[in-house]
Each structure stands twice: as C-alpha cells, then as structure tokens.
Design a protein around this motif. Structure first.
Motif, PDB file in Angstrom:
ATOM      1  N   THR A 167       0.867  -1.172   0.000  1.00  0.00           N
ATOM      2  CA  THR A 167       0.000   0.000   0.000  1.00  0.00           C
ATOM      3  C   THR A 167       0.898   1.214   0.000  1.00  0.00           C
ATOM      4  O   THR A 167       1.987   1.184   0.580  1.00  0.00           O
ATOM      5  N   ASP A 224      -9.427  10.948   6.020  1.00  0.00           N
ATOM      6  CA  ASP A 224     -10.755  10.358   5.854  1.00  0.00           C
ATOM      7  C   ASP A 224     -10.679   8.918   6.346  1.00  0.00           C
ATOM      8  O   ASP A 224     -10.034   8.087   5.717  1.00  0.00           O
ATOM      9  N   ALA A 273     -12.579   6.565   6.090  1.00  0.00           N
ATOM     10  CA  ALA A 273     -13.058   5.587   5.111  1.00  0.00           C
ATOM     11  C   ALA A 273     -11.896   5.100   4.241  1.00  0.00           C
ATOM     12  O   ALA A 273     -11.971   4.041   3.636  1.00  0.00           O
ATOM     13  N   ARG A 274     -10.814   5.888   4.194  1.00  0.00           N
ATOM     14  CA  ARG A 274      -9.604   5.524   3.457  1.00  0.00           C
ATOM     15  C   ARG A 274      -8.555   5.216   4.512  1.00  0.00           C
ATOM     16  O   ARG A 274      -8.008   6.113   5.145  1.00  0.00           O
ATOM     17  N   HIS A 275      -8.284   3.956   4.741  1.00  0.00           N
ATOM     18  CA  HIS A 275      -7.363   3.582   5.812  1.00  0.00           C
ATOM     19  C   HIS A 275      -6.578   2.334   5.450  1.00  0.00           C
ATOM     20  O   HIS A 275      -6.890   1.655   4.484  1.00  0.00           O
ATOM     21  N   ASN A 324      -3.293  10.039   8.637  1.00  0.00           N
ATOM     22  CA  ASN A 324      -3.802   8.819   7.992  1.00  0.00           C
ATOM     23  C   ASN A 324      -4.375   7.895   9.057  1.00  0.00           C
ATOM     24  O   ASN A 324      -3.777   7.722  10.118  1.00  0.00           O
ATOM     25  N   THR A 325      -5.501   7.295   8.761  1.00  0.00           N
ATOM     26  CA  THR A 325      -6.133   6.382   9.705  1.00  0.00           C
ATOM     27  C   THR A 325      -5.554   4.981   9.542  1.00  0.00           C
ATOM     28  O   THR A 325      -5.501   4.448   8.439  1.00  0.00           O
TER      29      THR A 325
END
Length: 139
Positions: free
Chosen positions: A9, A60, A62-64, A120-121
């Motif tokens: 990633t 966000d 939702a983006r992790h 970043n989550t």
C-alpha cells in the motif's frame, strides 16, 4: 487470473523523516535494505511511503490501512505506552477513545484505530475478533 494477495500500500507523505520514525520506531516496520521508504512487516506485505510536496489528501477514516496484530489488547498496551491515542470506531464513524489496554475493546466494530502523524487512519485487526469473528479466511 487468480490474485494471490496484497503486495503493498502507498501513502503520500510530506514529512518523510517523521513518518519513517513513526512507522519504524513506533510500529516496528523494517526499512528495505536499499529503498528506505519501503517498509516491511516481515510477512510479505509492504508499506510504500511516497514523498509528495503539499499534495496530501485530507484525512478520511473511510480511506485507511489495516494491520493484522496477534493481540488487540497487546497492541493497545503498546500504543498507549508510546503516549499515543488509539480509539475504536463504529460503522457510523463514531469514535470511542481507548485509555486502558485491559478494556474489552468491544466498542464499535471491535478493532482498534490510530491516526499517524500526518492524519492517515490506521486500523489494527485481531483475526476472529470483533466484526471479523463471524468470517473465516475464505471470504
């Protein structure tokens, strides 16, 4: 075609030194011997820190990125000892701060979250626990 798994990633990074220190010193990832912005878990999966100048996307959840851990409570203990602020989160993105590593950690979806130094989550998942308890390896 048969996909064999995820390889890596990529995260867009503004402050490479801070992010390298966080992911290596705090989370324990290992730098690639030649390209130090490629970090490995030691289990065939890598995180690529990609330098960008002022182009970071807004945070966000939702983006992790999700990391598998052996013990969610052990992960919470480690993060809290480093002075970090892990939390749990519901499907509606409601956050539940974790202040005690011995807590049952059953809030929200039963996983653990943390924001890295650039927002970043990160999610930490213990197999067969929380929302993943009902699934096997075949989905």
């Amino acid at each position: 075609m048969q996909l064999q798994g995820l390889h890596h990633t990529t995260l867009a990074v503004e402050d490479m030194a801070t992010m390298l220190a966080f992911y290596t010193d705090t989370l324990g990832l290992k730098c690639h011997p030649v390209k130090n912005n490629w970090l490995g878990t030691g289990r065939g999966y890598a995180l690529h820190l990609m330098p960008v100048a002022g182009g970071r996307a807004p945070a966000d959840p939702a983006r992790h990125i999700a990391f598998q851990v052996e013990s969610l409570n052990g992960c919470a203990r480690h993060l809290l000892a480093k002075g970090l602020h892990p939390y749990q989160m519901s499907l509606s993105m409601e956050k539940f701060p974790v202040r005690d590593a011995d807590h049952p950690l059953d809030q929200g979806i039963g996983t653990l979250f943390l924001d890295d130094p650039e927002g970043n989550t990160l999610e930490f998942v213990e197999r067969h626990r929380g929302i993943f308890a009902q699934y096997d390896d075949g989905y």
